[in-house]
Structures are given as C-alpha cells and as structure tokens.
Design a protein around this motif. Structure first.
Motif, PDB file in Angstrom:
ATOM      1  N   SER A  23       0.815  -1.210   0.000  1.00 55.38           N
ATOM      2  CA  SER A  23       0.000   0.000   0.000  1.00 55.38           C
ATOM      3  C   SER A  23       0.850   1.261   0.000  1.00 55.38           C
ATOM      4  O   SER A  23       0.608   2.177  -0.792  1.00 55.38           O
ATOM      5  CB  SER A  23      -0.919  -0.009   1.229  1.00 55.38           C
ATOM      6  OG  SER A  23      -1.619   1.202   1.341  1.00 55.38           O
ATOM      7  N   ARG A  78       2.668  15.364   1.002  1.00 55.70           N
ATOM      8  CA  ARG A  78       1.748  14.530   0.218  1.00 55.70           C
ATOM      9  C   ARG A  78       1.721  13.108   0.761  1.00 55.70           C
ATOM     10  O   ARG A  78       0.650  12.530   0.971  1.00 55.70           O
ATOM     11  CB  ARG A  78       2.158  14.529  -1.257  1.00 55.70           C
ATOM     12  CG  ARG A  78       1.232  13.699  -2.150  1.00 55.70           C
ATOM     13  CD  ARG A  78       1.702  13.654  -3.604  1.00 55.70           C
ATOM     14  NE  ARG A  78       3.099  13.272  -3.760  1.00 55.70           N
ATOM     15  CZ  ARG A  78       3.550  12.014  -3.697  1.00 55.70           C
ATOM     16  NH1 ARG A  78       2.731  11.018  -3.446  1.00 55.70           N
ATOM     17  NH2 ARG A  78       4.829  11.749  -3.869  1.00 55.70           N
ATOM     18  N   LEU A  79       2.916  12.515   1.013  1.00 58.32           N
ATOM     19  CA  LEU A  79       2.961  11.156   1.544  1.00 58.32           C
ATOM     20  C   LEU A  79       2.358  11.091   2.946  1.00 58.32           C
ATOM     21  O   LEU A  79       1.659  10.135   3.283  1.00 58.32           O
ATOM     22  CB  LEU A  79       4.390  10.627   1.549  1.00 58.32           C
ATOM     23  CG  LEU A  79       4.929  10.217   0.188  1.00 58.32           C
ATOM     24  CD1 LEU A  79       6.397   9.812   0.292  1.00 58.32           C
ATOM     25  CD2 LEU A  79       4.113   9.087  -0.417  1.00 58.32           C
ATOM     26  N   GLU A  82      -1.370  11.031   2.446  1.00 61.64           N
ATOM     27  CA  GLU A  82      -1.790   9.740   1.870  1.00 61.64           C
ATOM     28  C   GLU A  82      -1.725   8.626   2.902  1.00 61.64           C
ATOM     29  O   GLU A  82      -2.664   7.838   3.032  1.00 61.64           O
ATOM     30  CB  GLU A  82      -0.905   9.375   0.677  1.00 61.64           C
ATOM     31  CG  GLU A  82      -1.160  10.176  -0.563  1.00 61.64           C
ATOM     32  CD  GLU A  82      -0.202   9.819  -1.697  1.00 61.64           C
ATOM     33  OE1 GLU A  82       0.507   8.781  -1.622  1.00 61.64           O
ATOM     34  OE2 GLU A  82      -0.153  10.590  -2.678  1.00 61.64           O
ATOM     35  N   TRP A  83      -0.616   8.554   3.621  1.00 64.59           N
ATOM     36  CA  TRP A  83      -0.453   7.481   4.602  1.00 64.59           C
ATOM     37  C   TRP A  83      -1.444   7.621   5.744  1.00 64.59           C
ATOM     38  O   TRP A  83      -2.022   6.639   6.199  1.00 64.59           O
ATOM     39  CB  TRP A  83       0.973   7.448   5.130  1.00 64.59           C
ATOM     40  CG  TRP A  83       1.991   6.972   4.136  1.00 64.59           C
ATOM     41  CD1 TRP A  83       1.841   6.840   2.778  1.00 64.59           C
ATOM     42  CD2 TRP A  83       3.329   6.564   4.414  1.00 64.59           C
ATOM     43  NE1 TRP A  83       3.012   6.401   2.211  1.00 64.59           N
ATOM     44  CE2 TRP A  83       3.941   6.216   3.200  1.00 64.59           C
ATOM     45  CE3 TRP A  83       4.079   6.500   5.581  1.00 64.59           C
ATOM     46  CZ2 TRP A  83       5.250   5.777   3.122  1.00 64.59           C
ATOM     47  CZ3 TRP A  83       5.396   6.063   5.506  1.00 64.59           C
ATOM     48  CH2 TRP A  83       5.963   5.694   4.287  1.00 64.59           C
ATOM     49  N   ALA A  85      -4.361   8.966   5.614  1.00 68.34           N
ATOM     50  CA  ALA A  85      -5.669   8.576   5.079  1.00 68.34           C
ATOM     51  C   ALA A  85      -5.815   7.062   4.988  1.00 68.34           C
ATOM     52  O   ALA A  85      -6.925   6.529   5.086  1.00 68.34           O
ATOM     53  CB  ALA A  85      -5.890   9.216   3.709  1.00 68.34           C
ATOM     54  N   LYS A  86      -4.696   6.351   4.814  1.00 70.66           N
ATOM     55  CA  LYS A  86      -4.707   4.883   4.755  1.00 70.66           C
ATOM     56  C   LYS A  86      -4.699   4.250   6.141  1.00 70.66           C
ATOM     57  O   LYS A  86      -4.742   3.040   6.265  1.00 70.66           O
ATOM     58  CB  LYS A  86      -3.487   4.376   3.978  1.00 70.66           C
ATOM     59  CG  LYS A  86      -3.536   4.694   2.509  1.00 70.66           C
ATOM     60  CD  LYS A  86      -2.271   4.218   1.806  1.00 70.66           C
ATOM     61  CE  LYS A  86      -2.342   4.570   0.324  1.00 70.66           C
ATOM     62  NZ  LYS A  86      -1.174   4.079  -0.417  1.00 70.66           N
TER      63      LYS A  86
END
Length: 121
Positions: A23, A78-79, A82-83, A85-86
């Motif tokens: 992921s 950004r990462l 994203e992370w 949100a995961k």
C-alpha cells in the motif's frame, strides 16, 4: 565495491506486513508465501519480509529506521496525507530537523519509517 540490494526485516504477520508495504510503496510483492514476501522497494533494492518465528538462527530485537526520500517538502506532506488517510500509524507529524523536513510512521510491527526531503528547510 558491493551495493546493498536487499533489506530483510522480521515481521509477526507476513500477510499484514505485505499488504502494508504494498500500500505505501504502490507495488505488490513479486514473491509471497505464509512465511516470506519480497517487494521491490526501489530500483535495484528489494524489501524482504520474513516471519519472525521462522528466522534461523533466531534474531534478537534490533532497532533502526527504514528511510524513504521524497523529492521535496511538498512530497513529504503529500505522503504524510496519503499514509494518514490509509490509517498508517504516525509517530511524528512533519517537522523541520537538521537533516531535512520529515515525518515518522510505524509499520504493523512498530518499525520506524522516516520520510524526509533532502537538506534543511
């Protein structure tokens, strides 16, 4: 001179760790079994996930971090977004440090993953 081509880490649950790394890295395993998985981590670098209770000889706990480099501060942000949100566990929000802008996340085994951009802000 030799190059590092493979990083091997010991995990409690291969399937959970494989799903986690697939992921966040955006690429799936090229080899997978109940006791071992291997994923491309970067060009020329593989990440191996070995089930901890099968390691021979048994390994002691070790500490350290897996470092991931983003191109710039915006890439770190950004990462991070994203992370988060995961559902990735975050141990430190993005911050400027002597070695660059970075954040610290944790994998399913509590291993530290530091994402940073090069240089100081």
């Amino acid at each position: 001179m030799s190059d590092v081509s493979f990083i091997l880490v010991y995990v409690n649950d291969v399937a959970a760790s494989e799903a986690f790394y697939a992921s966040i890295l955006g690429r799936g395993a090229i080899e997978s079994s109940p006791t071992f998985a291997m994923l491309p981590a970067a060009p020329g670098l593989m990440l191996g996930l070995w089930k901890r209770d099968g390691v021979k000889p048994p390994a002691a706990e070790a500490s350290g971090e897996i470092a991931i480099t983003a191109a710039d501060d915006a890439g770190v942000d950004r990462l991070f977004a994203e992370w988060r949100a995961k559902g990735v566990a975050i141990a430190q929000a993005p911050a400027a440090m002597d070695f660059g802008y970075n954040f610290l996340a944790l994998d399913p085994d509590g291993r530290r993953l530091r994402v940073s951009s090069p240089g100081a802000n």
